[in-house]
Scaffold this motif. Structure first.
Motif, PDB file in Angstrom:
ATOM      1  N   GLN A 148      55.250 -83.229  93.494  1.00  0.00           N
ATOM      2  CA  GLN A 148      54.349 -82.541  94.478  1.00  0.00           C
ATOM      3  C   GLN A 148      55.058 -81.171  94.864  1.00  0.00           C
ATOM      4  O   GLN A 148      53.936 -80.272  94.877  1.00  0.00           O
TER       5      GLN A 148
ATOM      6  N   GLU B 258      50.451 -80.848  94.470  1.00  0.00           N
ATOM      7  CA  GLU B 258      49.529 -82.090  94.640  1.00  0.00           C
ATOM      8  C   GLU B 258      50.274 -83.274  94.871  1.00  0.00           C
ATOM      9  O   GLU B 258      51.390 -83.399  94.353  1.00  0.00           O
ATOM     10  N   LYS B 259      49.435 -84.208  95.311  1.00  0.00           N
ATOM     11  CA  LYS B 259      50.369 -85.598  95.749  1.00  0.00           C
ATOM     12  C   LYS B 259      50.231 -86.527  94.623  1.00  0.00           C
ATOM     13  O   LYS B 259      49.297 -86.598  93.591  1.00  0.00           O
TER      14      LYS B 259
ATOM     15  N   HIS C 229      51.199 -91.052  88.598  1.00  0.00           N
ATOM     16  CA  HIS C 229      49.835 -90.373  88.407  1.00  0.00           C
ATOM     17  C   HIS C 229      49.437 -89.754  89.404  1.00  0.00           C
ATOM     18  O   HIS C 229      49.916 -89.709  90.641  1.00  0.00           O
ATOM     19  N   PRO C 230      48.962 -88.638  89.323  1.00  0.00           N
ATOM     20  CA  PRO C 230      48.126 -87.771  90.473  1.00  0.00           C
ATOM     21  C   PRO C 230      47.139 -88.827  91.292  1.00  0.00           C
ATOM     22  O   PRO C 230      46.593 -89.440  90.607  1.00  0.00           O
ATOM     23  N   LYS C 231      47.152 -88.478  92.695  1.00  0.00           N
ATOM     24  CA  LYS C 231      46.202 -89.506  93.595  1.00  0.00           C
ATOM     25  C   LYS C 231      44.853 -89.151  92.931  1.00  0.00           C
ATOM     26  O   LYS C 231      43.948 -89.841  93.164  1.00  0.00           O
ATOM     27  N   SER C 232      44.534 -87.784  92.420  1.00  0.00           N
ATOM     28  CA  SER C 232      43.144 -87.380  92.036  1.00  0.00           C
ATOM     29  C   SER C 232      42.832 -87.912  90.690  1.00  0.00           C
ATOM     30  O   SER C 232      41.580 -87.906  90.520  1.00  0.00           O
ATOM     31  N   ASN C 233      43.881 -88.662  90.061  1.00  0.00           N
ATOM     32  CA  ASN C 233      43.325 -89.422  88.665  1.00  0.00           C
ATOM     33  C   ASN C 233      44.240 -90.441  88.464  1.00  0.00           C
ATOM     34  O   ASN C 233      45.527 -90.135  87.743  1.00  0.00           O
TER      35      ASN C 233
END
Length: 207
Positions: free
Chosen positions: A16, A21-22, A36-40
């Motif tokens: 992060q 990003e988270k 994994h990124p929370k976006s994917n």
């Protein structure tokens, strides 16, 4: 003493802080934390944990995912004149990239110094398959798109049309393809090694 949960939390914090990003940690395997990124949730990023002189360091391969779409589009434009309509996917190997790589690293620096798989799926005429593959290898080498392994797989037109990356493991496990050709990049020679490994698909495929 750090617990597994401590390492997972530390890996999330490191990612992060580095990328803004988270992330969510998934599991630890052979000294690496998978996140994994929370976006994917489909991007399984490797974060290696290294302890040296009482300090803990982290190394990751996330840039390979960040550059994925741009790199795939670039390779697609290179190979389309030879294969016609096709689909291109890249995937980072499961070990870290250069620590200097950040979100703004360009695709050419990434492609020159990193190891990743290039998968090309085609439905074009299967004449001169190996010659076409050699031509692609030469094009990629000249453009310094090194990768680590290049795989070209022949499918039926309708299967190519509906192909999605998240189902690639299922495709290869079921052998639902005509043929798959693989070459490996030799970093010492700065070229693909010339040996072509052929995997035949299900003999009933396409009948």
């Amino acid at each position: 003493m750090f617990t597994r949960k401590d390492y997972m939390n530390a890996a999330e914090y490191y990612m992060q802080k580095k990328y803004g990003e988270k992330f969510e940690s998934e599991y630890i395997y052979e000294g690496s934390v998978y996140v994994h990124p929370k976006s994917n949730p489909y991007w399984h990023v490797v974060v290696d944990v290294e302890t040296k002189d009482g300090m803990t360091y982290f190394h990751d391969n996330y840039v390979g995912y960040l550059k994925k779409e741009e790199l795939e589009k670039y390779i697609y434009e290179l190979v389309k004149p030879i294969y016609g309509e096709c689909k291109v996917y890249t995937h980072p190997y499961g070990f870290p990239d250069d620590d200097s790589f950040l979100r703004d690293t360009d695709i050419f620096m990434y492609a020159k110094k990193s190891n990743f798989i290039i998968r090309i799926f085609v439905c074009s005429n299967r004449v001169d398959e190996e010659k076409k593959l050699v031509d692609i290898c030469n094009i990629l080498s000249n453009k310094k798109i090194c990768g680590g392994r290049l795989v070209v797989t022949y499918l039926k037109e309708e299967d190519l049309q509906y192909l999605e990356e998240i189902y690639l493991d299922r495709l290869f496990n079921s052998e639902k393809f005509y043929k798959s050709l693989t070459v490996v990049y030799d970093r010492k020679k700065h070229s693909y090694d010339g040996e072509i490994y052929v995997t035949e698909g299900d003999e009933e495929y396409g009948k």
